[in-house]
Scaffold this motif. Sequence first.
Motif, PDB file in Angstrom:
ATOM      1  N   ASP A 174       3.153   1.163  -8.569  1.00  0.00           N
ATOM      2  CA  ASP A 174       3.190  -0.520  -8.774  1.00  0.00           C
ATOM      3  C   ASP A 174       4.396  -0.800  -8.241  1.00  0.00           C
ATOM      4  O   ASP A 174       5.669  -0.104  -8.561  1.00  0.00           O
ATOM      5  CB  ASP A 174       3.096  -0.595 -10.103  1.00  0.00           C
ATOM      6  N   GLU A 176       7.497  -4.111  -7.472  1.00  0.00           N
ATOM      7  CA  GLU A 176       7.695  -5.691  -7.326  1.00  0.00           C
ATOM      8  C   GLU A 176       9.109  -5.895  -6.637  1.00  0.00           C
ATOM      9  O   GLU A 176       9.804  -4.956  -6.805  1.00  0.00           O
ATOM     10  CB  GLU A 176       8.091  -5.979  -8.727  1.00  0.00           C
ATOM     11  N   GLU A 195       8.904 -13.361  -3.070  1.00  0.00           N
ATOM     12  CA  GLU A 195       8.272 -12.214  -4.249  1.00  0.00           C
ATOM     13  C   GLU A 195       7.216 -11.564  -3.736  1.00  0.00           C
ATOM     14  O   GLU A 195       6.178 -12.061  -3.111  1.00  0.00           O
ATOM     15  CB  GLU A 195       8.135 -13.048  -5.177  1.00  0.00           C
ATOM     16  N   GLU A 197       4.588  -8.339  -4.775  1.00  0.00           N
ATOM     17  CA  GLU A 197       3.856  -7.462  -5.609  1.00  0.00           C
ATOM     18  C   GLU A 197       2.587  -6.619  -5.112  1.00  0.00           C
ATOM     19  O   GLU A 197       2.033  -7.279  -4.256  1.00  0.00           O
ATOM     20  CB  GLU A 197       3.397  -8.140  -6.831  1.00  0.00           C
ATOM     21  N   ASP A 199      -0.073  -2.681  -5.409  1.00  0.00           N
ATOM     22  CA  ASP A 199      -0.338  -1.524  -6.163  1.00  0.00           C
ATOM     23  C   ASP A 199      -1.433  -0.635  -5.379  1.00  0.00           C
ATOM     24  O   ASP A 199      -2.097  -1.307  -4.393  1.00  0.00           O
ATOM     25  CB  ASP A 199      -0.903  -1.846  -7.601  1.00  0.00           C
ATOM     26  N   GLY A 233      -1.536  -6.283  -2.163  1.00  0.00           N
ATOM     27  CA  GLY A 233      -0.857  -7.252  -2.764  1.00  0.00           C
ATOM     28  C   GLY A 233      -0.487  -8.540  -2.126  1.00  0.00           C
ATOM     29  O   GLY A 233      -1.271  -9.163  -1.273  1.00  0.00           O
TER      30      GLY A 233
END
Length: 424
Positions: A174, A176, A195, A197, A199, A233
């Motif tokens: 995971d 960020e 930003e 993100e 996984d 993501g």
Amino acid sequence: MKYSNKAVLAAAIAAASTQVMANGLALNEQSASSAGSAYAGRASTAINASTLYGNPAGMSRLDRAEVSGGLAFIDASTDISNAEGTLPGTNDGDMVPFSTVPFAYYVTPLNDKWHAGIGLYAPFGVESDYEDGWQGRYNGLKSMVQVVTIQPTVSYAFNDRISVGFGPTFSRIDGELTSNLPGVAFGSATDPKVEIEGDDETIGFNAGALFSLTETLDWGITYHSKQEYTLEGDTAISGIPAASGGGLINGSYDAKLDITMPESVDTSFSYQATDALALYAGATWTRWSRLEGIDVENSGLNAMFQPQFGTISEELNWEDTWAFAVGGAYQLTPKWVLRAGYARDNSPTSDADRTVRIPVSDRDIYTLGAGWSPTEDLTFDAAYAYIHEEKGSVSQTFSGTPISYSADFENSAHGLALQATYRF
């Protein structure tokens, strides 16, 4: 200064690439009992159930079922000096939060030949968070990667001298990440933000062999397989004024990248010099050269940008590394054992390719540890480590623009690991 759409999207994708690249720095916090001697004898010594990670063949040397687990605490600091940049900002350097890394293992004999076990640990991880307004915030602001692995394992003893072990690894990553875009490039008083993100899960394996060469000398070797990930993501861009084309750029984009984390080989010797003194020496090779570069595939883009930005590549130029360690353990009393060790861990990157997200250099690690067994069934282990890295330089431009940042980074860390083992 007009900032192009290409620069904005490249910034976001470059950030995604370095997010994965940071994950490439391996964690060593899987056992307090091994940490006390700088992991020097990890592949050749079966102290407790944590051998499931260090060398699964070592499970064959455990006489009883046991459960072992603990926590490692990491307090790191960074000194930033000689900072220069095109745009203004601060350089506090306090960018690594206090971190806690858990681990747990269970091993049981099945019969005279077979053992089985399961482990939970973190093989990779990184976390950094620079202050708001940091001068290098356009190349990286916040990075967080967590990889957790579950490993069911079996071992087989051919005889008293030779054993082997194997276990598949089920891992989840995971991540960020955040970074800023230069507001001045868009005629804005505030910096837009990126930003990211993502996984994924993957399957690998851990295999090892352990040999008693003589009554006092053991040799072990462990292979940790490569791990192939396909991260999926979102890359979200916000805060770009409409007058600068923000209507075409702001939004969330689907991002995917394939990356192979490298395999490693860990080998060590354990020598029982006297009834009380054991000496260890080990080495670890990691194939970081797999990370020559990263290709990121994007979808959901405006059709006019898809031909140019459907795939964006970034060179990493990492190199294979060796780490070396020596250590020892002294049985002070039947209940107390003392440990010490030293390790030299080389960095996969250099001044030419180092980034602000992973400003690491070659490091020296000094460790002390102790084990206390109040009963035959219960043992507590503790280890302290001091890590000092050589000073390393970072020099980066922002996505091919004249905006640049350079500085010298010098990192250090204190680590404390605690572990309890119960046999039944």
